[in-house]
Motif scaffolding. Structure first.
Motif, mmCIF file in Angstrom:
data_model
loop_
_atom_site.group_PDB
_atom_site.id
_atom_site.type_symbol
_atom_site.label_atom_id
_atom_site.label_comp_id
_atom_site.label_asym_id
_atom_site.label_seq_id
_atom_site.Cartn_x
_atom_site.Cartn_y
_atom_site.Cartn_z
ATOM 1 N N ARG A 1 0.833 -1.214 0.000
ATOM 2 C CA ARG A 1 0.000 0.000 0.000
ATOM 3 C C ARG A 1 0.864 1.258 0.000
ATOM 4 O O ARG A 1 0.558 2.232 -0.699
ATOM 5 C CB ARG A 1 -0.934 -0.010 1.216
ATOM 6 C CG ARG A 1 -2.017 -1.079 1.165
ATOM 7 C CD ARG A 1 -3.067 -0.852 2.228
ATOM 8 N NE ARG A 1 -2.509 -0.904 3.570
ATOM 9 C CZ ARG A 1 -2.391 -2.020 4.293
ATOM 10 N NH1 ARG A 1 -2.789 -3.178 3.782
ATOM 11 N NH2 ARG A 1 -1.885 -1.993 5.509
ATOM 12 N N SER A 2 1.935 1.240 0.772
ATOM 13 C CA SER A 2 2.825 2.395 0.841
ATOM 14 C C SER A 2 3.516 2.647 -0.494
ATOM 15 O O SER A 2 3.696 3.798 -0.909
ATOM 16 C CB SER A 2 3.873 2.170 1.942
ATOM 17 O OG SER A 2 4.781 3.239 2.017
ATOM 18 N N SER A 3 3.900 1.570 -1.184
ATOM 19 C CA SER A 3 4.560 1.715 -2.489
ATOM 20 C C SER A 3 3.606 2.296 -3.520
ATOM 21 O O SER A 3 3.983 3.124 -4.352
ATOM 22 C CB SER A 3 5.081 0.355 -2.965
ATOM 23 O OG SER A 3 6.075 -0.146 -2.086
ATOM 24 N N ILE A 4 2.339 1.859 -3.469
ATOM 25 C CA ILE A 4 1.334 2.407 -4.382
ATOM 26 C C ILE A 4 1.114 3.887 -4.111
ATOM 27 O O ILE A 4 1.080 4.718 -5.027
ATOM 28 C CB ILE A 4 0.008 1.628 -4.246
ATOM 29 C CG1 ILE A 4 0.177 0.185 -4.723
ATOM 30 C CG2 ILE A 4 -1.106 2.317 -5.035
ATOM 31 C CD1 ILE A 4 -0.999 -0.711 -4.403
ATOM 32 N N ALA A 5 0.977 4.239 -2.829
ATOM 33 C CA ALA A 5 0.742 5.634 -2.452
ATOM 34 C C ALA A 5 1.906 6.536 -2.852
ATOM 35 O O ALA A 5 1.708 7.699 -3.218
ATOM 36 C CB ALA A 5 0.496 5.728 -0.949
ATOM 37 N N ALA A 6 3.125 5.992 -2.800
ATOM 38 C CA ALA A 6 4.314 6.776 -3.148
ATOM 39 C C ALA A 6 4.536 6.861 -4.655
ATOM 40 O O ALA A 6 5.423 7.572 -5.111
ATOM 41 C CB ALA A 6 5.547 6.170 -2.481
ATOM 42 N N GLY A 7 3.729 6.133 -5.433
ATOM 43 C CA GLY A 7 3.875 6.143 -6.881
ATOM 44 C C GLY A 7 5.083 5.371 -7.373
ATOM 45 O O GLY A 7 5.606 5.655 -8.452
ATOM 46 N N HIS A 8 5.515 4.372 -6.610
ATOM 47 C CA HIS A 8 6.708 3.613 -6.956
ATOM 48 C C HIS A 8 6.411 2.310 -7.698
ATOM 49 O O HIS A 8 7.327 1.559 -8.006
ATOM 50 C CB HIS A 8 7.513 3.300 -5.695
ATOM 51 C CG HIS A 8 8.161 4.502 -5.105
ATOM 52 N ND1 HIS A 8 8.942 4.445 -3.963
ATOM 53 C CD2 HIS A 8 8.167 5.807 -5.487
ATOM 54 C CE1 HIS A 8 9.385 5.655 -3.668
ATOM 55 N NE2 HIS A 8 8.914 6.500 -4.573
ATOM 56 N N VAL A 9 5.147 2.029 -7.939
ATOM 57 C CA VAL A 9 4.770 0.797 -8.638
ATOM 58 C C VAL A 9 4.812 1.040 -10.139
ATOM 59 O O VAL A 9 4.240 2.021 -10.635
ATOM 60 C CB VAL A 9 3.366 0.325 -8.211
ATOM 61 C CG1 VAL A 9 2.914 -0.859 -9.057
ATOM 62 C CG2 VAL A 9 3.377 -0.049 -6.739
ATOM 63 N N LYS A 10 5.485 0.166 -10.874
ATOM 64 C CA LYS A 10 5.628 0.300 -12.322
ATOM 65 C C LYS A 10 4.628 -0.577 -13.066
ATOM 66 O O LYS A 10 4.388 -1.722 -12.681
ATOM 67 C CB LYS A 10 7.050 -0.083 -12.752
ATOM 68 C CG LYS A 10 8.131 0.866 -12.261
ATOM 69 C CD LYS A 10 9.482 0.454 -12.824
ATOM 70 C CE LYS A 10 10.575 1.418 -12.367
ATOM 71 N NZ LYS A 10 11.902 1.032 -12.914
ATOM 72 N N ALA A 11 4.101 -0.041 -14.148
ATOM 73 C CA ALA A 11 3.246 -0.826 -15.036
ATOM 74 C C ALA A 11 4.121 -1.639 -15.988
ATOM 75 O O ALA A 11 5.301 -1.323 -16.178
ATOM 76 C CB ALA A 11 2.340 0.108 -15.833
ATOM 77 N N PRO A 12 3.582 -2.704 -16.593
ATOM 78 C CA PRO A 12 4.354 -3.454 -17.590
ATOM 79 C C PRO A 12 4.816 -2.553 -18.726
ATOM 80 O O PRO A 12 4.176 -1.542 -19.032
ATOM 81 C CB PRO A 12 3.369 -4.514 -18.074
ATOM 82 C CG PRO A 12 2.388 -4.663 -16.960
ATOM 83 C CD PRO A 12 2.252 -3.302 -16.358
ATOM 84 N N SER A 13 5.912 -2.930 -19.375
ATOM 85 C CA SER A 13 6.498 -2.091 -20.423
ATOM 86 C C SER A 13 5.519 -1.827 -21.558
ATOM 87 O O SER A 13 5.470 -0.717 -22.103
ATOM 88 C CB SER A 13 7.767 -2.749 -20.961
ATOM 89 O OG SER A 13 7.481 -4.037 -21.492
ATOM 90 N N TRP A 14 4.690 -2.836 -21.918
ATOM 91 C CA TRP A 14 3.761 -2.638 -23.035
ATOM 92 C C TRP A 14 2.661 -1.652 -22.682
ATOM 93 O O TRP A 14 2.172 -0.923 -23.558
ATOM 94 C CB TRP A 14 3.184 -3.970 -23.489
ATOM 95 C CG TRP A 14 2.503 -4.770 -22.413
ATOM 96 C CD1 TRP A 14 1.202 -4.710 -22.035
ATOM 97 C CD2 TRP A 14 3.118 -5.759 -21.566
ATOM 98 N NE1 TRP A 14 0.940 -5.590 -21.017
ATOM 99 C CE2 TRP A 14 2.097 -6.256 -20.705
ATOM 100 C CE3 TRP A 14 4.411 -6.279 -21.468
ATOM 101 C CZ2 TRP A 14 2.347 -7.242 -19.747
ATOM 102 C CZ3 TRP A 14 4.657 -7.259 -20.521
ATOM 103 C CH2 TRP A 14 3.637 -7.734 -19.671
ATOM 104 N N ARG A 15 2.278 -1.593 -21.421
ATOM 105 C CA ARG A 15 1.277 -0.601 -21.020
ATOM 106 C C ARG A 15 1.876 0.802 -21.015
ATOM 107 O O ARG A 15 1.209 1.776 -21.391
ATOM 108 C CB ARG A 15 0.718 -0.938 -19.641
ATOM 109 C CG ARG A 15 -0.207 -2.144 -19.630
ATOM 110 C CD ARG A 15 -0.880 -2.304 -18.283
ATOM 111 N NE ARG A 15 -1.773 -3.452 -18.262
ATOM 112 C CZ ARG A 15 -2.441 -3.853 -17.200
ATOM 113 N NH1 ARG A 15 -2.339 -3.171 -16.057
ATOM 114 N NH2 ARG A 15 -3.225 -4.910 -17.261
ATOM 115 N N ARG A 16 3.142 0.899 -20.567
ATOM 116 C CA ARG A 16 3.804 2.207 -20.581
ATOM 117 C C ARG A 16 3.953 2.711 -22.011
ATOM 118 O O ARG A 16 3.740 3.894 -22.293
ATOM 119 C CB ARG A 16 5.169 2.116 -19.898
ATOM 120 C CG ARG A 16 5.106 1.729 -18.422
ATOM 121 C CD ARG A 16 6.409 2.053 -17.700
ATOM 122 N NE ARG A 16 7.562 1.407 -18.291
ATOM 123 C CZ ARG A 16 8.009 0.198 -17.916
ATOM 124 N NH1 ARG A 16 7.374 -0.472 -16.955
ATOM 125 N NH2 ARG A 16 9.070 -0.333 -18.482
#
Length: 288
Positions: free
Chosen positions: A255-270
């Motif tokens: 939850r903390s990682s999500i709130a901090a914006g540190h979670v990465k999406a898969p390369s194809w979504r980016r």
């Protein structure tokens, strides 16, 4: 260029690591003992990571998560987290009458064992989190990338003595735990501090660590009681209390990682998101 793909860089990292280890393994140099293997593994993975990041990714080694910023603070925070969890679990063991201290067991061997524990734990964090997880995350995104390193981390402990289904599951969760520490801080110091402290404190208390004796005992102790709670001869990680204690910590880190914006999406979504940004088509036409 082929090596731009994270999977290609991961394969190159593995090849360099194995190539550095093979001559020593064949000759038995530094491979005849646990401490020797720890030195060899740590040196090989550090060199392999340096080569890949410096000459292929063209970034400093700090990009792996070894930057000096907040290093000491994160090391101490990781150590404090492990010590806090172990304090709760060992209080339960003592109150239940399962943990018994028989005497002290001091000696210079503790310093040597501690150094080996530092190298072994650092190697695992560099390999599993700084190498495998980091590169898979760049390709698959954070959530998918958590799976393979955690599974391999658990599989790597299956050959240890007295392994149980609970110990395998706990090791899997521990792999997710330390990976999320890396995600939250984008550095390896927090998981290294937690890993080193976890292994050293258990050994210092006279307990086996993942079925092994790490020779860092400060006391002579015995553990009685139900193996499903105490872990039996494998150690605490084969008992339910450790698994139960880790799960909410993992959830909090996620939850903390999500709130901090540190979670990465898969390369194809980016890539898809970049392609649909306003002005992307115009930019592509100009570049074409």
């Amino acid at each position: 260029m082929l090596l731009r793909h994270p999977l290609a860089r991961l394969i190159l990292l593995a090849v360099i690591f194995v190539a550095l280890e093979v001559p020593f393994a064949l000759t038995g140099v530094l491979w005849g003992s646990w401490s020797g293997a720890a030195v060899l593994n740590f040196g090989a993975i550090l060199v392999a990571l340096y080569v890949v990041t410096r000459f292929v990714e063209r970034r400093p080694l700090a990009a792996v998560g070894l930057g000096r910023r907040h290093a000491v603070r994160h090391l101490l925070a990781g150590a404090a987290l492990s010590c806090g969890l172990l304090a709760l679990i060992m209080t339960l063991m003592a109150v239940a009458g399962w943990y018994h201290v028989l005497g002290t067991h001091l000696g210079w061997h503790v310093a040597s064992a501690f150094a080996t524990i530092v190298l072994a734990a650092s190697f695992e964090e560099l390999a599993y989190r700084g190498g495998l997880f980091r590169l898979l995350e760049e390709w698959l995104g954070t959530w998918l990338a958590l799976i393979a390193p955690a599974l391999l981390f658990a599989l790597g402990h299956l050959d240890n003595p007295h392994t149980t289904p609970i110990s395998a599951l706990t090791t899997l969760v521990a792999g997710v735990w330390t990976a999320l520490m890396y995600v939250r801080t984008r550095a390896l110091w927090l998981p290294i501090g937690a890993h080193v402290a976890w292994n050293f404190v258990m050994s210092a208390l006279g307990l086996p660590v993942s079925g092994l004796s790490l020779n860092a005992a400060l006391v002579t102790a015995t553990m009685t009681g139900p193996p499903s709670w105490t872990g039996g001869p494998y150690g605490l990680e084969a008992g339910w209390p450790v698994l139960i204690a880790l799960l909410p910590v993992v959830g909090r880190l996620a939850r903390s990682s999500i709130a901090a914006g540190h979670v990465k999406a898969p390369s194809w979504r980016r890539e898809r998101a970049q392609a649909t940004q306003p002005g992307a088509d115009r930019g592509n036409r100009l570049n074409g």
